[in-house]
Every structure is written in structure tokens, then in C-alpha cells.
Design an enzyme around this catalytic site. Sequence first.
Site, PDB file in Angstrom:
ATOM      1  N   LYS A  45      -4.375 -45.461   4.650  1.00 62.06           N
ATOM      2  CA  LYS A  45      -4.472 -45.666   3.199  1.00 62.06           C
ATOM      3  C   LYS A  45      -5.681 -46.520   2.805  1.00 62.06           C
ATOM      4  O   LYS A  45      -6.385 -46.191   1.841  1.00 62.06           O
ATOM      5  CB  LYS A  45      -3.185 -46.321   2.686  1.00 62.06           C
ATOM      6  N   GLY A  89       6.308 -48.967  24.380  1.00 62.27           N
ATOM      7  CA  GLY A  89       7.390 -48.006  24.250  1.00 62.27           C
ATOM      8  C   GLY A  89       8.716 -48.645  24.609  1.00 62.27           C
ATOM      9  O   GLY A  89       8.755 -49.719  25.217  1.00 62.27           O
ATOM     10  N   HIS A 147       1.115 -57.876  22.633  1.00 63.92           N
ATOM     11  CA  HIS A 147       0.682 -56.858  21.671  1.00 63.92           C
ATOM     12  C   HIS A 147      -0.526 -57.360  20.877  1.00 63.92           C
ATOM     13  O   HIS A 147      -0.376 -58.099  19.891  1.00 63.92           O
ATOM     14  CB  HIS A 147       1.828 -56.509  20.719  1.00 63.92           C
ATOM     15  N   CYS A 162       1.740 -53.504  26.978  1.00 59.76           N
ATOM     16  CA  CYS A 162       3.187 -53.628  27.133  1.00 59.76           C
ATOM     17  C   CYS A 162       3.714 -52.568  28.107  1.00 59.76           C
ATOM     18  O   CYS A 162       3.461 -52.657  29.302  1.00 59.76           O
ATOM     19  CB  CYS A 162       3.886 -53.563  25.781  1.00 59.76           C
ATOM     20  N   TYR A 163       4.418 -51.543  27.635  1.00 60.10           N
ATOM     21  CA  TYR A 163       4.892 -50.483  28.525  1.00 60.10           C
ATOM     22  C   TYR A 163       3.723 -49.853  29.272  1.00 60.10           C
ATOM     23  O   TYR A 163       3.834 -49.504  30.450  1.00 60.10           O
ATOM     24  CB  TYR A 163       5.646 -49.418  27.725  1.00 60.10           C
ATOM     25  N   GLU A 216      -2.336 -55.693  18.911  1.00 63.58           N
ATOM     26  CA  GLU A 216      -2.512 -54.938  17.667  1.00 63.58           C
ATOM     27  C   GLU A 216      -1.802 -55.558  16.475  1.00 63.58           C
ATOM     28  O   GLU A 216      -2.088 -55.190  15.323  1.00 63.58           O
ATOM     29  CB  GLU A 216      -2.037 -53.490  17.848  1.00 63.58           C
ATOM     30  N   GLY A 219      -2.231 -37.290  -9.144  1.00 60.32           N
ATOM     31  CA  GLY A 219      -2.782 -38.420  -9.879  1.00 60.32           C
ATOM     32  C   GLY A 219      -2.883 -39.665  -9.036  1.00 60.32           C
ATOM     33  O   GLY A 219      -3.455 -40.661  -9.467  1.00 60.32           O
ATOM     34  N   GLY A 220      -2.333 -39.643  -7.821  1.00 60.96           N
ATOM     35  CA  GLY A 220      -2.413 -40.777  -6.920  1.00 60.96           C
ATOM     36  C   GLY A 220      -3.725 -40.804  -6.163  1.00 60.96           C
ATOM     37  O   GLY A 220      -4.543 -39.886  -6.249  1.00 60.96           O
ATOM     38  N   VAL A 221      -3.920 -41.860  -5.395  1.00 59.68           N
ATOM     39  CA  VAL A 221      -5.182 -42.051  -4.693  1.00 59.68           C
ATOM     40  C   VAL A 221      -5.428 -40.956  -3.662  1.00 59.68           C
ATOM     41  O   VAL A 221      -6.560 -40.502  -3.486  1.00 59.68           O
ATOM     42  CB  VAL A 221      -5.221 -43.459  -4.052  1.00 59.68           C
ATOM     43  N   ASP A 222      -4.393 -40.503  -2.962  1.00 60.52           N
ATOM     44  CA  ASP A 222      -4.591 -39.523  -1.895  1.00 60.52           C
ATOM     45  C   ASP A 222      -5.022 -38.165  -2.444  1.00 60.52           C
ATOM     46  O   ASP A 222      -5.978 -37.555  -1.953  1.00 60.52           O
ATOM     47  CB  ASP A 222      -3.302 -39.372  -1.066  1.00 60.52           C
ATOM     48  N   SER A 223      -4.306 -37.688  -3.453  1.00 56.83           N
ATOM     49  CA  SER A 223      -4.676 -36.380  -4.006  1.00 56.83           C
ATOM     50  C   SER A 223      -6.003 -36.461  -4.758  1.00 56.83           C
ATOM     51  O   SER A 223      -6.766 -35.490  -4.792  1.00 56.83           O
ATOM     52  CB  SER A 223      -3.571 -35.851  -4.921  1.00 56.83           C
TER      53      SER A 223
END
Length: 519
Positions: free
Chosen positions: A375, A61, A175, A88-89, A177, A230-234
Site C-alpha cells: 500500500k 514458520g 526476527h 527462525c524456522y 523484519e 475511487g480508492g487509491v488502488d483503483s
Amino acid sequence: MPERKSPKRDLVIVLDFGAQYNQLIARRVRECRVYCEIHPSGTPVADVLKLNPKGIILSGGPSSVYSPGSPSVPMRLFNLGIPILGICYGMQLMGRLLGGEVIAAATREYGKTELHVREPGMLFKGLNPQLICWMSHGDVVKSPPPGFTVLAQTRSTPVAAMSHDRRKLHAVQFHPEVVHTPWGIEVIRNFLYGVCGCEPSWDMGNYIDFMVKDIRRTVKEGRVLCALSGGVDSAATAALVHRAVPDRLTCLFVDHGLLRDGEPEQVVRTFRHNFKTRLVHVRAKERFLGKLRGVTDPEKKRLIIGNEFIRVFEEYASRFGRMDFLAQGTLYPDVIESAAAGAGGAATIKTHHNVGGLPAGMKLKLLEPLRPLFKDEVRTLCEQLGIPPEITWRQPFPGPGLAIRIIGEVTEERLRILKHADGIILEELRNANLMRDVWQAFAVLPAVRTVGVMGDQRSYEYPIALRVVTSQDGMTADWARLPWELLERISSRVANEVKGVNRLVYDISSKPPSTIEWE
């Protein structure tokens, strides 16, 4: 969607102290096949206990732990017996609260740093004693709390990692990550498996089974309207809901006129062929462009488009008879980036139309089965659901469409120019076999004019900005090093073929400090 239990037995939570990319921590935990969620740092201990986590991670943070009003946690958290990893923080907070000394560093550390492991402990088990890590801090733990062992140090940081094995408390100043700490995933894995005792059991197959049952429990005898782009998520959302309640799903595709050339036809063709469910195609270009007339502020564009989407859904829902739920493809990064400032200390970057752009008086209940996912997890989900590759691997495309790739007012002329330029860019990348190598590639039209020379005459026309980035999950990104010959070919074609354009520039900004989209 009503509150539900986690789909997996093992859960690790990240308490967010305001670092803008804390979702990277959660993503790395999931890469280790352990389910992870992010919660605000101020989450009451009682609520933490209700989640029954196997481990807790205190994030980084921007604050200093000794500054008035800096975020903190109750001392009780460290006495629960739940393993904790401070980053870190989070490490500085652990050090200060438990009796160590935290001070401003004489020399701040930013970037790649040599790390010397003195004691491997649980965190560095199986790793070399000399490592490279990524640092980003101005404060240091000068001396650890009583009972803690110093595990590692750097030239400027005497306590770069520490642990109290009996209390299951561990912390690192670097970090783990980020990709710049190449072995950081091993530290996270050692914490998850060796300290927390987690099992690597989080996978998309289990998630499909869980969500299908959950959707059935939630919907019951209700009917669902799915917002299909029409996208991957929908697409993944539609497939999940179809698997759960196939006879009570209607997919509604709203063509707002802000899609790329040929996309509306492709969406209708693909979904009518692959999904045996009701699909309604609404042509609403004039309606959306009318609402956007004169609007230049990007947040207003997003809110207008989000509101108008819902109004269209509600209008058509009434024609279908009773509809109870609106299913949409909201993802975890959408939720985090749309978070209001102060919820976890993180600032709002931009409001995603399907998170912050929904009207307060919306009548339909929301159904968001992808809300916990990143994603790349959704792409895995699509493959397991049997969704065609042309949709599964489609590049991310914003819900507000080309409206936020026109910097300024959206007009018919600017849409025509942008669609033509964007089509050339995508065609050239496909011809170069680079579409699967980049995360996103697109054109941006700033609503300004630049001077040029065409046919020995002065021109005063639009520039096109080319944006091509590489990324693993969209949370961080780097500009793609395209071949010079390809850039030259794109530039030449755009200037020669797109009427109204006399210049092409290449955006070489990374995320951060920039975002992938310009608005």
C-alpha cells in the site's frame, strides 16, 4: 496478466514456510530498495534458478523441523552458490539439513530479548555487540553445522545467529523484519548489500516506466475496462492504464450502495475532473442488496459481491462493444491473505473480493498492474502519477464496502445507521487533525441489540463499535490511543444523533491476533 520478467535486475526471493506475516520480510527488503517476491517453500529448484535471484531468504514458520511432514527444501538449494539467509524456522531448517543439531528449547523465547554478538561477521557489521531483538520460537539450534561460526547468542539460545561465509549461508533465530527488532533492517541491509551484492535500485519511477511498457505489450490492440472504486488502488490502476493506452480505456464505477455517505458523488466528480477518459457511473444498489438478502456469512458476502461486480462489468462491457481486459487494483497483501491453505503452509485469513471472489467463467482477462506492490508503495506511485492528495491519502476501504462492516445481514436500516455513525467518526477525526496519523478509522455495526436508557425509558437498540488503528502497511496494526475527550465526543454524538443506536464501544485489539476489519 501473462508471466513477465522482473522490472528490476536484482531480485531477492522469500521462500514461505507458513508464517502468517512473511510479507513483512519482503516489505523490509523493498525498503532497502531491492525488489523482493514471496514464493512457496516447495518451489522447485529449477524454478528458483529461472528467477535468477541475487539472494534467497528462508522464512519463519509454525512447524518443528524434526516433526514428520514438516516443510523442507532440497539440499541442492544450499549448493547453488546463491546467498541464503535463514530466519527462525529457516535457520533451524538450515542447521538440521546441513548437519547441526536442533532440539526443543528448555526455555522458549517470546518477545523482546537481549542479544549478545560474539562475532559481527557480515550480518552484524557496524552494529553494537549488545542488542535487543524479538524472539518467537520453541526450538533452538543446539550446535551449528560443520564449518559454521556462531555469531550471537542469548541467555536461552546458544546459537542465535550463525554463518558460513565461504558458502554464503547465514541465519538468525530472531526476527529482523519486525519493528520490535529496531536495528533488524540493518541486518537485512547487510545481507542484501554486503553478502548478495544487490544494488539499491528498486523505485516507483522505474516501476511506472516498466508497467506502462508491460501493459502495452499485454493489451496490444485490445480494450480495457477498469474497475474504479475511487480508492487509491483503483485510482493508481486507472492512471497507469490511462498512461499506457489512453484511447482504449473505459473506467466503470459501480455504485453498489455500500459506500460511505457522499462517496459516489465524490468519485464521479474527482475522476471526471482529473482523468480525461471515459467514465461510466452504474447505480446498482438494489441489485446488490437483493443478492445479499438473508446472507450473514462474511465469506459468502465477499464472494457474492465479487461475482456480482464481474457480472455488472461483463454486462456493461457488451454495451461498449468489444472489451478484452478487466483492470483492477489488487495488491500484494491481498494476494497473500487470500492464499489457499497449503500453498506455502499459511492459512487463509479472508478472501479479498478481487482475488478470491472472481467467477471461474469470467470472460474478461485480468490486468493487475499493482499486484506486486504494498500500500505505501502505491501511495508513492500515486504521487508520481499526479493523482490528487484526497485520493492518494484516502484510508483503505474494503471492496465489499460496508457489507463487511455490518456483522450479520445487510439491510437498508442497518446501512443507514452505519453510514450516519461512520460520518460522525470521520468528521470528528478530521476536526482533531488526526486523519493522517491513523491507518484506518471506521464504524462497525454488529447485528445485535443492547439495553439502554434514553429519556427515562428503556431502549433496545444497536451498538456501534469504533475501530481506529495505526499501521505502516496494514499487515500488522495497533489500536490508536485517541484522546479521552475525543472518544467522549464521538460517543456522545453517535448516541444522540444516530437513530437506532444506544451504545458505542472502542475496539482495542491489535493485528495480530485480530484483523483490522471485523469480517
